[in-house]
Scaffold this active site. Sequence first.
Site, PDB file in Angstrom:
ATOM      1  N   SER A  48      -9.181   3.613  -0.093  1.00  0.00           N
ATOM      2  CA  SER A  48      -9.188   4.116  -1.460  1.00  0.00           C
ATOM      3  C   SER A  48      -7.988   3.492  -2.166  1.00  0.00           C
ATOM      4  O   SER A  48      -7.676   2.320  -1.912  1.00  0.00           O
ATOM      5  CB  SER A  48      -9.146   5.641  -1.419  1.00  0.00           C
ATOM      6  OG  SER A  48      -9.402   6.189  -2.683  1.00  0.00           O
ATOM      7  N   HIS A  99     -13.515   3.355  -2.427  1.00  0.00           N
ATOM      8  CA  HIS A  99     -13.674   4.239  -3.587  1.00  0.00           C
ATOM      9  C   HIS A  99     -13.382   3.454  -4.853  1.00  0.00           C
ATOM     10  O   HIS A  99     -12.401   2.718  -4.918  1.00  0.00           O
ATOM     11  CB  HIS A  99     -12.670   5.395  -3.539  1.00  0.00           C
ATOM     12  CG  HIS A  99     -12.951   6.372  -2.451  1.00  0.00           C
ATOM     13  ND1 HIS A  99     -11.997   7.248  -1.997  1.00  0.00           N
ATOM     14  CD2 HIS A  99     -14.068   6.616  -1.736  1.00  0.00           C
ATOM     15  CE1 HIS A  99     -12.529   7.996  -1.045  1.00  0.00           C
ATOM     16  NE2 HIS A  99     -13.769   7.634  -0.856  1.00  0.00           N
ATOM     17  N   ASP A 107     -11.009  12.118   1.756  1.00  0.00           N
ATOM     18  CA  ASP A 107     -12.225  11.541   2.325  1.00  0.00           C
ATOM     19  C   ASP A 107     -11.878  10.671   3.543  1.00  0.00           C
ATOM     20  O   ASP A 107     -10.853  10.007   3.566  1.00  0.00           O
ATOM     21  CB  ASP A 107     -12.921  10.700   1.244  1.00  0.00           C
ATOM     22  CG  ASP A 107     -14.340  10.324   1.625  1.00  0.00           C
ATOM     23  OD1 ASP A 107     -14.967  11.077   2.390  1.00  0.00           O
ATOM     24  OD2 ASP A 107     -14.807   9.278   1.149  1.00  0.00           O
TER      25      ASP A 107
END
Lengths: 272, 195
Positions: free
Chosen positions: B15, B42, B135
């Site tokens: 991310s 992401h 996540d």
Amino acid sequence: MEYKISDEDIEVILNDIFEQHGYDFTDYSKASIKRRINWVYAVDKIPSFAELRYKLKHDTGYLKRFVEEITVNVTEMFRDPSFYQVLRKDVLPTLGTYPLIRIWHAGCSTGEEVYSMAILLKELNLYHKSLLYATDINPSVLERARKGLFPLAQMKQYSENYILSGGNREFSHYYSANYSMAKFDETLKEKMIFSTHNLVSDGSFNEFQLIMCRNVLIYFDTDLQARVFSLFDGSLEKLGYLALGSKETLNFSTIASKYKQLNKQKIWRKLL
Amino acid sequence: MEKTALIGLVVIGGSAGSLDIILNTVSFLRSKNCPPVIIVIHRKNSDDSSLADLLAGRTQLKLKEAGEKDRLKPDSVYLAPADYHLLVEKDHTLSLDFSEKVNYSRPSIDVTFQTAAEAFGEKCFCILLSGASADGAEGLQLVNKMKGITAVQDPSNAEVAFMPQQAIDRFQPDYIVDTTDPKALANLINSLTAK
């Protein structure tokens, strides 16, 4: 969340649901359905696999919930604005030369795309001669679609999508705020017909000039995709259009030779 | 504990702050006999062929945006498309899923890690990099539980330490990768996947 239900047990449940209720999920993509069944099993705090089987067999209210949860019902208004731009500028004006425009939204879920289409048709002054058939396997999502109530919190995103898709009105003109929900204009519903239809087991019910089926086929395995393509082919007039989701394709299917893709869009036109 | 099963699939999840490491890693991966590599990053849900182009420009491997029903092949890198979850099937094909976001993310790293572990078990190698999201940590733990190999970026040299730290707080990953050497992660993957 760790999976508690094994592949074998998933097969058992899917067979039960088919035999007892006629819903056939056996040709759905395995990883997704396994993930969703395990998710429902966990959030509903079902104590055991046997209990789940029993509930699915005897509790029709629970079966309804289960079917709704294992199928994906996420949808948006004007998702992929460039797609809607092509509908607005190319596909719908072409269909506008017909006396009656019949559109099938196959797997419409809660109806966001059907309302998006109604807005496009209104703005192109074609709505009065259109019919929008909206079908889904789940009666409960159709019930929501019929109400035309969508979360107000989504409207900012939808309004941006609408403008990017070529819309030039105030998006808020199409709905009124009703607590946390946006209630869409009743006149958008006049030409909508909602009905349950199961793409896996039900046949063709009309001929259309445009079939919209976006982000539905990604959940089906290759064989089921092929069956649904042939259902669509049998439900589409010559020179009609088939619109798929941004990651789906008609290419490589057995009906591909009868269709021509519109530039880079996920829209295919049936040849004469 | 020595894990020696031949790696069949590598999954890298990142991310905020992970792009540079991913670009470096794909550029140093072995270009022959490399198992399939999936990348989940992401990002905003805008149309982003540019990210695929950026990655393609840095690797000898075949770079493609993951499509539904794609069959995983060696010497190929699959980028999870924006705004879809990417799932790995047991027949080693890929599925896309436009379901609810997980950890406010779609694609979700957890979803790909978990389905990769389901499909590849101990032959799966999953790596979690820099990020500000929760996540990936749970999925990585499931990979570990299913005897797959796990690695996280050393939080002390991650641009955003939160995401790899979340995994370390849950369990002991097999490798903590010091990414001050830009080749470190590629070297680890290359050494674990050597025939």
